[in-house]
Write a protein that holds these residues in place. Structure first.
Motif, short mmCIF file in Angstrom:
data_model
loop_
_atom_site.label_atom_id
_atom_site.label_comp_id
_atom_site.label_asym_id
_atom_site.label_seq_id
_atom_site.Cartn_x
_atom_site.Cartn_y
_atom_site.Cartn_z
N LYS A 1 91.95 -74.27 0.44
CA LYS A 1 91.13 -73.08 0.29
C LYS A 1 90.68 -72.82 -1.14
O LYS A 1 90.18 -71.77 -1.45
CB LYS A 1 91.89 -71.85 0.83
N ASP A 2 90.88 -73.78 -2.03
CA ASP A 2 90.43 -73.66 -3.41
C ASP A 2 88.90 -73.64 -3.42
O ASP A 2 88.25 -74.45 -2.76
CB ASP A 2 90.95 -74.86 -4.21
N LYS A 3 88.33 -72.73 -4.21
CA LYS A 3 86.87 -72.58 -4.21
C LYS A 3 86.15 -73.80 -4.77
O LYS A 3 84.97 -74.00 -4.51
CB LYS A 3 86.47 -71.33 -4.97
N ASN A 4 86.83 -74.64 -5.53
CA ASN A 4 86.21 -75.83 -6.11
C ASN A 4 86.51 -77.11 -5.35
O ASN A 4 86.04 -78.18 -5.74
CB ASN A 4 86.64 -75.97 -7.58
N TYR A 5 87.25 -77.01 -4.27
CA TYR A 5 87.67 -78.21 -3.53
C TYR A 5 86.47 -79.05 -3.10
O TYR A 5 86.44 -80.26 -3.33
CB TYR A 5 88.52 -77.85 -2.31
N ASP A 6 85.49 -78.43 -2.46
CA ASP A 6 84.34 -79.19 -1.96
C ASP A 6 83.56 -79.84 -3.10
O ASP A 6 83.09 -80.96 -2.97
CB ASP A 6 83.42 -78.29 -1.13
N LEU A 7 83.45 -79.14 -4.22
CA LEU A 7 82.77 -79.70 -5.39
C LEU A 7 83.53 -80.92 -5.90
O LEU A 7 82.93 -81.98 -6.14
CB LEU A 7 82.65 -78.64 -6.49
N ILE A 8 84.83 -80.79 -6.04
CA ILE A 8 85.65 -81.90 -6.55
C ILE A 8 85.58 -83.09 -5.59
O ILE A 8 85.42 -84.24 -6.01
CB ILE A 8 87.10 -81.46 -6.77
N ARG A 9 85.66 -82.83 -4.32
CA ARG A 9 85.63 -83.90 -3.31
C ARG A 9 84.28 -84.62 -3.31
O ARG A 9 84.21 -85.85 -3.27
CB ARG A 9 85.92 -83.31 -1.93
N THR A 10 83.20 -83.85 -3.40
CA THR A 10 81.87 -84.45 -3.42
C THR A 10 81.65 -85.23 -4.71
O THR A 10 81.05 -86.32 -4.69
CB THR A 10 80.79 -83.37 -3.25
N LEU A 11 82.14 -84.72 -5.81
CA LEU A 11 82.07 -85.43 -7.09
C LEU A 11 82.79 -86.77 -6.98
O LEU A 11 82.26 -87.82 -7.38
CB LEU A 11 82.69 -84.57 -8.19
N GLN A 12 83.98 -86.75 -6.41
CA GLN A 12 84.76 -87.98 -6.24
C GLN A 12 84.00 -88.98 -5.37
O GLN A 12 83.93 -90.18 -5.70
CB GLN A 12 86.11 -87.65 -5.62
N MET A 13 83.40 -88.52 -4.29
CA MET A 13 82.66 -89.43 -3.40
C MET A 13 81.43 -90.01 -4.10
O MET A 13 81.12 -91.20 -3.94
CB MET A 13 82.26 -88.72 -2.12
N SER A 14 80.72 -89.18 -4.88
CA SER A 14 79.54 -89.68 -5.60
C SER A 14 79.93 -90.78 -6.57
O SER A 14 79.27 -91.83 -6.64
CB SER A 14 78.86 -88.54 -6.36
N LEU A 15 80.99 -90.55 -7.33
CA LEU A 15 81.42 -91.55 -8.31
C LEU A 15 81.95 -92.81 -7.63
O LEU A 15 81.73 -93.93 -8.11
CB LEU A 15 82.46 -90.95 -9.25
N GLU A 16 82.60 -92.65 -6.50
CA GLU A 16 83.07 -93.81 -5.74
C GLU A 16 81.88 -94.64 -5.24
O GLU A 16 81.93 -95.87 -5.27
CB GLU A 16 83.93 -93.35 -4.57
N HIS A 17 80.82 -93.98 -4.83
CA HIS A 17 79.65 -94.71 -4.35
C HIS A 17 78.96 -95.47 -5.47
O HIS A 17 78.40 -96.55 -5.23
CB HIS A 17 78.66 -93.75 -3.66
N VAL A 18 78.99 -94.95 -6.69
CA VAL A 18 78.44 -95.68 -7.83
C VAL A 18 79.17 -97.02 -7.95
O VAL A 18 78.56 -98.08 -8.10
CB VAL A 18 78.57 -94.87 -9.14
N TYR A 19 80.49 -96.96 -7.85
CA TYR A 19 81.32 -98.17 -7.95
C TYR A 19 81.05 -99.12 -6.77
O TYR A 19 80.86 -100.32 -6.97
CB TYR A 19 82.79 -97.74 -7.98
#
Length: 76
Positions: A10-28
């Motif tokens: 329920k952290d307000k930044n969870y979705d942002l952090i998760r999407t950031l992680q997925m974007s960077l993973e896709h770069v790799y």
């Protein structure tokens, strides 16, 4: 049609952090796909994967900036 699962945290930044992680993973990941397409001589696919990679890199940079601003705001 399946119902989309809600964020487990329920952290307000969870979705942002998760999407950031997925974007960077896709770069790799795109790097591997680009190399595969290059080995097959498929320049159309190479260009498409590079475009996706660059879009994810931009999204990752934007996400990092947004997260940094939010974290600084919380420090105040």
């Amino acid at each position: 049609m399946t119902k989309e699962q809600k964020s487990p945290v329920k952290d307000k930044n969870y979705d942002l952090i998760r999407t950031l992680q997925m974007s960077l993973e896709h770069v790799y990941r795109m790097e591997t796909y680009i190399q595969d397409a290059e080995q097959r001589g498929d320049s159309e696919l190479v260009n498409w994967f590079r475009m996706i990679q660059e879009n994810n890199r931009k999204a990752g940079d934007q996400g990092k900036q947004m997260l940094m601003a939010r974290m600084q705001q919380e420090q105040r």
